[in-house]
Scaffold this active site. Structure first.
Site, mmCIF file in Angstrom:
data_model
loop_
_atom_site.group_PDB
_atom_site.id
_atom_site.type_symbol
_atom_site.label_atom_id
_atom_site.label_comp_id
_atom_site.label_asym_id
_atom_site.label_seq_id
_atom_site.Cartn_x
_atom_site.Cartn_y
_atom_site.Cartn_z
ATOM 1 N N LEU A 126 0.836 -1.125 -0.077
ATOM 2 C CA LEU A 126 -0.040 -0.042 -0.237
ATOM 3 C C LEU A 126 1.015 1.131 0.023
ATOM 4 O O LEU A 126 0.291 2.399 0.049
ATOM 5 C CB LEU A 126 -0.961 0.123 1.214
ATOM 6 C CG LEU A 126 -1.868 -1.230 1.055
ATOM 7 C CD1 LEU A 126 -2.891 -1.256 2.593
ATOM 8 C CD2 LEU A 126 -2.838 -1.224 -0.053
ATOM 9 N N CYS A 127 2.200 1.049 -0.260
ATOM 10 C CA CYS A 127 3.029 2.361 -0.232
ATOM 11 C C CYS A 127 2.889 2.978 -1.611
ATOM 12 O O CYS A 127 2.598 2.265 -2.702
ATOM 13 C CB CYS A 127 4.488 1.862 -0.191
ATOM 14 S SG CYS A 127 4.898 1.615 1.564
ATOM 15 N N HIS A 128 2.871 4.351 -1.557
ATOM 16 C CA HIS A 128 3.049 5.001 -2.906
ATOM 17 C C HIS A 128 4.301 5.181 -3.602
ATOM 18 O O HIS A 128 5.174 5.099 -2.880
ATOM 19 C CB HIS A 128 2.427 6.517 -2.532
ATOM 20 C CG HIS A 128 0.972 6.617 -1.942
ATOM 21 N ND1 HIS A 128 1.002 6.610 -0.832
ATOM 22 C CD2 HIS A 128 -0.290 7.186 -2.753
ATOM 23 C CE1 HIS A 128 -0.377 6.605 -0.626
ATOM 24 N NE2 HIS A 128 -1.006 6.937 -1.803
ATOM 25 N N MET B 254 8.801 4.222 5.547
ATOM 26 C CA MET B 254 8.985 2.831 4.808
ATOM 27 C C MET B 254 10.247 2.830 3.970
ATOM 28 O O MET B 254 10.725 1.695 3.760
ATOM 29 C CB MET B 254 7.574 2.539 3.960
ATOM 30 C CG MET B 254 6.535 2.526 5.058
ATOM 31 S SD MET B 254 6.676 1.495 6.791
ATOM 32 C CE MET B 254 7.319 -0.180 5.869
ATOM 33 N N GLU B 255 10.551 3.904 3.161
ATOM 34 C CA GLU B 255 11.661 3.960 2.405
ATOM 35 C C GLU B 255 12.825 3.822 3.096
ATOM 36 O O GLU B 255 13.845 3.122 2.886
ATOM 37 C CB GLU B 255 11.543 5.199 1.560
ATOM 38 C CG GLU B 255 10.571 5.072 0.421
ATOM 39 C CD GLU B 255 8.926 5.134 0.495
ATOM 40 O OE1 GLU B 255 8.432 4.857 -0.126
ATOM 41 O OE2 GLU B 255 8.917 5.645 1.964
ATOM 42 N N ASP C 168 23.766 -11.906 2.926
ATOM 43 C CA ASP C 168 23.725 -12.531 1.782
ATOM 44 C C ASP C 168 25.326 -12.770 1.094
ATOM 45 O O ASP C 168 25.886 -13.762 0.770
ATOM 46 C CB ASP C 168 23.179 -11.912 0.455
ATOM 47 C CG ASP C 168 23.261 -12.606 -0.633
ATOM 48 O OD1 ASP C 168 22.912 -14.123 -1.040
ATOM 49 O OD2 ASP C 168 23.613 -12.074 -1.766
#
Length: 159
Positions: A75-77, A113-114, A128
């Site tokens: 739901l992030c833009h 969120m970014e 990794d």
């Protein structure tokens, strides 16, 4: 009391409509830590890892992840980020790498969120690249450090 902005009146997930909001300068910082054996950390610090420069690769991964957060978090833009910065610091006394990310834009919605995605992806990239040497590394303490801009105001995490 605050409500969940991504849930509509029927209890369904929805993307928040930000079209009527004014653009403001918004900034967010996040951090993450990767804990590992001293030998693994020394391999990173010395630049002797056979896969190359771990910090440079993790930095680029974090920047790329911030730019693509909208593809990962449903739901992030999609955002036109004006700045993404990822800093990595070896903490030999704790056998850790500390990652701090900064995201910034002038826009209608925040960049928390970014910033969190950038720090997380950088940590995952370290894992990794080093998993052949050590599989029990721990990614921990992923958190928002601060945010500014927007109608919800500023936030600074407690130490």
């Amino acid at each position: 009391m605050n409500t969940f902005t991504h849930i509509n009146q029927n209890g369904e997930a929805n993307m928040v409509d930000v079209s009527a909001k004014q653009d403001t300068v918004r900034e967010a910082r996040a951090e993450a830590f990767v804990t590992m054996n001293p030998e693994t950390l020394q391999m990173i610090i010395s630049g002797n890892h056979h896969k190359g420069d771990v910090f440079a690769t993790a930095r680029i991964a974090g920047i790329q992840a911030a730019k693509r957060t909208w593809e990962l978090i449903p739901l992030c833009h999609p955002l036109l980020l004006s700045k993404v910065e990822v800093q990595l610091e070896a903490l030999p006394e704790k056998n850790q790498v500390r990652i701090e990310s900064l995201c910034k834009l002038s826009g209608k919605t925040g960049v928390e969120m970014e910033a969190l995605t950038a720090a997380s992806a950088a940590a995952l990239t370290i894992y990794d690249m080093c998993k052949a040497v050590q599989k029990d590394m721990v990614i921990e303490q992923v958190r928002l450090l601060s945010k500014s801009g927007g109608k919800s105001g500023d936030f600074v995490a407690k130490s």
